[in-house]
Write an enzyme that holds these catalytic residues in place. Structure first.
Site, mmCIF file in Angstrom:
data_model
loop_
_atom_site.group_PDB
_atom_site.id
_atom_site.type_symbol
_atom_site.label_atom_id
_atom_site.label_comp_id
_atom_site.label_asym_id
_atom_site.label_seq_id
_atom_site.Cartn_x
_atom_site.Cartn_y
_atom_site.Cartn_z
ATOM 1 N N LYS A 151 -18.417 -5.956 9.556
ATOM 2 C CA LYS A 151 -17.437 -6.989 9.201
ATOM 3 C C LYS A 151 -16.268 -6.908 10.170
ATOM 4 O O LYS A 151 -15.728 -5.823 10.386
ATOM 5 C CB LYS A 151 -16.925 -6.750 7.775
ATOM 6 C CG LYS A 151 -17.226 -7.900 6.828
ATOM 7 C CD LYS A 151 -16.541 -7.680 5.516
ATOM 8 C CE LYS A 151 -16.434 -8.971 4.720
ATOM 9 N NZ LYS A 151 -15.620 -8.809 3.523
ATOM 10 N N HIS B 268 0.838 -1.205 0.000
ATOM 11 C CA HIS B 268 0.000 0.000 0.000
ATOM 12 C C HIS B 268 0.879 1.265 0.000
ATOM 13 O O HIS B 268 0.572 2.245 -0.671
ATOM 14 C CB HIS B 268 -0.878 0.065 1.259
ATOM 15 C CG HIS B 268 -1.902 -1.021 1.384
ATOM 16 N ND1 HIS B 268 -1.963 -1.861 2.476
ATOM 17 C CD2 HIS B 268 -2.936 -1.396 0.588
ATOM 18 C CE1 HIS B 268 -2.982 -2.698 2.348
ATOM 19 N NE2 HIS B 268 -3.587 -2.444 1.215
ATOM 20 N N ARG C 298 -2.380 -6.377 -8.210
ATOM 21 C CA ARG C 298 -1.414 -7.467 -8.112
ATOM 22 C C ARG C 298 -1.709 -8.474 -9.216
ATOM 23 O O ARG C 298 -2.833 -8.522 -9.724
ATOM 24 C CB ARG C 298 -1.496 -8.136 -6.735
ATOM 25 C CG ARG C 298 -0.913 -7.297 -5.633
ATOM 26 C CD ARG C 298 -1.499 -7.632 -4.296
ATOM 27 N NE ARG C 298 -2.906 -7.262 -4.233
ATOM 28 C CZ ARG C 298 -3.649 -7.287 -3.145
ATOM 29 N NH1 ARG C 298 -3.118 -7.666 -2.012
ATOM 30 N NH2 ARG C 298 -4.916 -6.943 -3.172
ATOM 31 N N SER D 177 -3.005 -8.076 2.903
ATOM 32 C CA SER D 177 -3.129 -7.941 4.350
ATOM 33 C C SER D 177 -3.587 -9.246 5.001
ATOM 34 O O SER D 177 -3.109 -9.607 6.077
ATOM 35 C CB SER D 177 -4.112 -6.822 4.695
ATOM 36 O OG SER D 177 -3.623 -5.596 4.216
HETATM 37 P P1 ADP Z 1 -6.346 -6.060 0.469
HETATM 38 O O1 ADP Z 1 -7.027 -6.267 -0.891
HETATM 39 O O2 ADP Z 1 -4.923 -6.547 0.515
HETATM 40 O O3 ADP Z 1 -7.138 -6.441 1.677
HETATM 41 P P2 ADP Z 1 -7.089 -3.284 0.628
HETATM 42 O O4 ADP Z 1 -8.529 -3.531 0.569
HETATM 43 O O5 ADP Z 1 -6.630 -2.471 1.761
HETATM 44 O O6 ADP Z 1 -6.142 -4.515 0.626
HETATM 45 O O7 ADP Z 1 -6.574 -2.699 -0.751
HETATM 46 C C1 ADP Z 1 -6.683 -1.376 -1.160
HETATM 47 C C2 ADP Z 1 -6.065 -1.266 -2.534
HETATM 48 O O8 ADP Z 1 -4.661 -1.523 -2.437
HETATM 49 C C3 ADP Z 1 -6.609 -2.265 -3.556
HETATM 50 O O9 ADP Z 1 -6.660 -1.636 -4.824
HETATM 51 C C4 ADP Z 1 -5.583 -3.365 -3.567
HETATM 52 O O10 ADP Z 1 -5.561 -4.046 -4.810
HETATM 53 C C5 ADP Z 1 -4.309 -2.539 -3.360
HETATM 54 N N1 ADP Z 1 -3.236 -3.339 -2.794
HETATM 55 C C6 ADP Z 1 -3.267 -4.143 -1.715
HETATM 56 N N2 ADP Z 1 -2.079 -4.719 -1.501
HETATM 57 C C7 ADP Z 1 -1.251 -4.282 -2.502
HETATM 58 C C8 ADP Z 1 0.106 -4.541 -2.878
HETATM 59 N N3 ADP Z 1 0.847 -5.422 -2.196
HETATM 60 N N4 ADP Z 1 0.626 -3.892 -3.943
HETATM 61 C C9 ADP Z 1 -0.147 -3.039 -4.653
HETATM 62 N N5 ADP Z 1 -1.439 -2.765 -4.375
HETATM 63 C C10 ADP Z 1 -1.994 -3.376 -3.321
#
Ligand code: ADP
Length: 160
Positions: A41, A17, A90, A128
């Site tokens: 949730k 992130h 990803r 995460s």
């Molecule tokens: P996750 O999908 O890992 O639970 P979030 O809901 O917090 O994470 O994701 C928010 C945004 O950040 C989404 O667009 C997700 O694809 C992106 N994201 C999450 N992890 C990564 C990563 N390792 N590299 C690039 N983008 C990421």
């Protein structure tokens, strides 16, 4: 002035992130990292904890703000005066989900543009949920999260 929002759960924020945030912050005048409240949730970290961790990890970036939102991300974008939504992609599971969401968001708010960042090679596998699983089992996650997040994972009862 171009304002972008980067919405997500950030439960917790990871180096993946942070990498997207750093790269996006170079392109836009202001970037709002928008932490989703997620009604009903369970999350490992509550909203305040998720926001505090993100704020601490991103404090070095002067044009980045961390805010929370409830409801639709497109509504939050409008309220925040954002013209752009940032997401990360990803290689494996993200494309179809993000594509569906992008089409729905376009339908809800045609003026909001989506900008997707390809995850950097080092963070392609980092999500995460997997991070929490590994941390819970005592695996080394120090190269995947900032120190404040590693410490928070250690402190959580039964985790790491
Ligand atoms: P996750 O999908 O890992 O639970 P979030 O809901 O917090 O994470 O994701 C928010 C945004 O950040 C989404 O667009 C997700 O694809 C992106 N994201 C999450 N992890 C990564 C990563 N390792 N590299 C690039 N983008 C990421």
């Amino acid at each position: 002035m171009t304002v972008a929002i980067y919405p997500g759960r950030f439960d917790p924020i990871t180096n993946g992130h942070i990498d997207v945030t750093r790269r996006a912050a170079k392109l836009f005048d202001k970037l709002i990292v928008a932490v989703y409240k997620i009604p009903g949730k369970p999350t490992l970290f509550n909203l305040e904890e998720r926001m505090a961790m993100a704020q601490q990890a991103l404090a070095i970036l002067p044009n980045v703000e961390v805010k929370s939102f409830e409801g639709l991300a497109v509504d939050f974008a409008r309220e925040a005066g954002a013209q752009v939504m940032v997401r990360g992609l990803r290689v494996s599971a993200d494309f179809e989900r993000e594509f569906d969401m992008a089409m729905m968001n376009k339908n809800l708010q045609p003026d909001l543009e989506l900008v997707c960042f390809m995850a950097s090679p080092d963070y392609q596998f980092l999500r995460s949920s997997l991070l929490k699983e590994v941390a819970k089992l005592g695996g080394n996650i120090h190269n995947l999260v900032p120190e404040n997040v590693a410490a928070a994972l250690r402190k959580k009862e039964g985790v790491y």
